[in-house]
Design a protein around this motif. Structure first.
Motif, mmCIF file in Angstrom:
data_model
loop_
_atom_site.group_PDB
_atom_site.id
_atom_site.type_symbol
_atom_site.label_atom_id
_atom_site.label_comp_id
_atom_site.label_asym_id
_atom_site.label_seq_id
_atom_site.Cartn_x
_atom_site.Cartn_y
_atom_site.Cartn_z
ATOM 1 N N ALA A 147 0.907 -1.214 0.118
ATOM 2 C CA ALA A 147 0.072 0.038 -0.035
ATOM 3 C C ALA A 147 0.773 1.329 -0.034
ATOM 4 O O ALA A 147 1.841 1.312 0.770
ATOM 5 N N VAL A 148 0.454 2.226 -0.915
ATOM 6 C CA VAL A 148 1.418 3.517 -1.098
ATOM 7 C C VAL A 148 0.312 4.799 -0.878
ATOM 8 O O VAL A 148 -0.631 4.675 -1.886
ATOM 9 N N SER A 149 0.584 5.362 0.236
ATOM 10 C CA SER A 149 -0.761 6.278 0.333
ATOM 11 C C SER A 149 -0.184 7.639 -0.430
ATOM 12 O O SER A 149 1.117 7.907 -0.465
ATOM 13 N N GLY A 150 -0.977 8.387 -0.876
ATOM 14 C CA GLY A 150 -0.625 9.792 -1.626
ATOM 15 C C GLY A 150 -1.506 10.064 -2.765
ATOM 16 O O GLY A 150 -2.577 9.211 -3.170
ATOM 17 N N ASP A 151 -1.621 11.200 -3.182
ATOM 18 C CA ASP A 151 -2.196 11.877 -4.164
ATOM 19 C C ASP A 151 -1.591 11.920 -5.505
ATOM 20 O O ASP A 151 -0.772 12.395 -5.576
ATOM 21 N N VAL A 152 -2.266 11.507 -6.374
ATOM 22 C CA VAL A 152 -1.591 11.161 -7.709
ATOM 23 C C VAL A 152 -1.275 12.483 -8.489
ATOM 24 O O VAL A 152 -0.644 12.763 -9.232
ATOM 25 N N VAL A 153 -1.993 13.808 -7.955
ATOM 26 C CA VAL A 153 -1.680 15.020 -8.439
ATOM 27 C C VAL A 153 -0.204 15.366 -7.995
ATOM 28 O O VAL A 153 0.389 16.115 -8.574
ATOM 29 N N ASP A 154 0.143 14.935 -6.744
ATOM 30 C CA ASP A 154 1.649 15.069 -6.220
ATOM 31 C C ASP A 154 2.547 14.277 -7.043
ATOM 32 O O ASP A 154 2.674 13.212 -6.873
ATOM 33 N N PRO A 155 3.644 15.164 -7.687
ATOM 34 C CA PRO A 155 4.804 14.374 -8.433
ATOM 35 C C PRO A 155 5.428 13.454 -7.615
ATOM 36 O O PRO A 155 5.836 12.348 -8.095
ATOM 37 N N SER A 156 5.693 13.932 -6.432
ATOM 38 C CA SER A 156 6.487 12.985 -5.445
ATOM 39 C C SER A 156 5.761 11.594 -4.959
ATOM 40 O O SER A 156 6.490 10.383 -4.922
ATOM 41 N N ALA A 157 4.446 11.850 -5.209
ATOM 42 C CA ALA A 157 3.312 10.598 -4.791
ATOM 43 C C ALA A 157 3.594 9.415 -5.988
ATOM 44 O O ALA A 157 3.745 8.489 -5.967
ATOM 45 N N ARG A 158 3.684 10.304 -7.170
ATOM 46 C CA ARG A 158 3.733 9.384 -8.461
ATOM 47 C C ARG A 158 4.762 8.752 -8.555
ATOM 48 O O ARG A 158 5.095 7.466 -8.865
ATOM 49 N N LYS A 159 6.057 9.492 -8.161
ATOM 50 C CA LYS A 159 7.234 8.508 -8.331
ATOM 51 C C LYS A 159 7.479 7.464 -7.127
ATOM 52 O O LYS A 159 8.024 6.636 -7.487
ATOM 53 N N ALA A 160 7.091 7.821 -6.017
ATOM 54 C CA ALA A 160 7.135 6.948 -4.882
ATOM 55 C C ALA A 160 6.234 5.412 -5.292
ATOM 56 O O ALA A 160 6.700 4.312 -5.128
ATOM 57 N N ILE A 161 5.092 5.557 -5.967
ATOM 58 C CA ILE A 161 4.422 4.578 -6.219
ATOM 59 C C ILE A 161 5.111 3.524 -7.267
ATOM 60 O O ILE A 161 5.251 2.311 -7.117
#
Length: 280
Positions: free
Chosen positions: A71-85
């Motif tokens: 599970a990876v929490s975060g908002d896909v609008v956030d570039p850092s979240a997309r990268k972490a996914i």
């Protein structure tokens, strides 16, 4: 017959998949079906509690194989979240085979006379921009695995709708993105497709509690209203119907299918214009 059923149940065995918007609704259903069919899955979502609940359901669906899930929490609008996914998926599983870009937002009051720039930007940034750049993050790993991408679009991209105009606009952009990326990424042997469901009652259609009037009344009665527009059975589609289509497109059975926007709508797109009451 039993052999065929067994093959179906292992449709995605060994594949590593990312599902965004997996903490509820269609995304959760997709992640659970992938779990049932042998995939390792990274579930992504904004709400940590709901995401963990979805993760638990996936582990249960897999027969308790907790090591197959992340599970990876975060908002896909956030570039850092997309990268972490992507990075956390590859770090845990060593590869990436399937990206399901499901996360999306809608707003029933985003018409030409009711939309704010903030709401318009939120819809476009989540439904189009975030999808584009999430794919960008995934491409190097999908090229290595000769993997594929499925974006959850909507039948609304095919039908004129009012007053909620920004949402179908965003999905029309997604559909053309699919066609362009299928051509662009084809030489890398990456398939790119979409599913375009009709209305499915999920959290994306929720209305804030303070919203009143005709918009609230419409959403409370939308299932019956939309069902009447479905030639096939006069009923709304289920989450499972959409999830089956996603599972097929993700599998090797669809190995020569790319650039398609697969309507899963019971023929809804054949019935024309959809009017939604204008909020007062």
């Amino acid at each position: 017959m039993a052999s065929r059923r067994s093959q179906h149940n292992e449709q995605l065995k060994g594949k590593v998949c990312v599902v965004t918007g997996a903490s509820s609704g269609l995304g959760e259903s997709i992640a659970i079906m992938f779990a049932q069919r042998g995939a390792s899955v990274t579930l992504c979502g904004r709400n940590e509690d709901r995401l963990q609940a979805s993760l638990t359901l996936c582990v249960q669906a897999s027969g308790g194989q907790a090591g197959r899930f992340l599970a990876v929490s975060g908002d896909v609008v956030d570039p850092s979240a997309r990268k972490a996914i992507v990075e956390k998926t590859v770090e845990k599983f060593g590869r990436l085979d399937v990206l399901v870009a499901n996360a999306g937002v809608a707003d029933p009051q985003c018409g030409i006379l009711t939309a704010s720039e903030e709401t318009f930007d939120k819809i476009m940034n989540t439904n189009v921009k975030a999808v584009f750049f999430q794919i960008q993050e995934a491409v190097p790993h999908l090229e290595a695995s000769k993997g594929n991408i499925i974006v959850v679009s909507s039948v609304s991209s095919k039908i004129a709708s009012t007053p909620n105009i920004a949402y179908p606009m965003s999905k029309a952009a997604v559909d053309h993105m699919i066609r362009c990326l299928a051509v662009d990424l084809g030489p890398k042997e990456i398939r790119v497709n979409a599913v375009n469901p009709s209305y499915v009652p999920t959290r994306i259609h929720r209305v804030p509690s303070e919203t009143a009037g005709e918009a609230q009344e419409f959403l409370l009665n939308i299932e019956a209203m939309v069902a009447a527009k479905h030639p096939l059975g006069n009923r709304c589609i289920s989450k499972d119907a959409v999830t089956e289509a996603v599972s097929f497109l993700a599998s090797d059975a669809a190995r020569f299918i790319t650039g398609q926007c697969l309507l899963v709508d019971g023929g809804r797109h054949l019935m024309g214009f959809l009017h939604r009451p204008v909020p007062k």
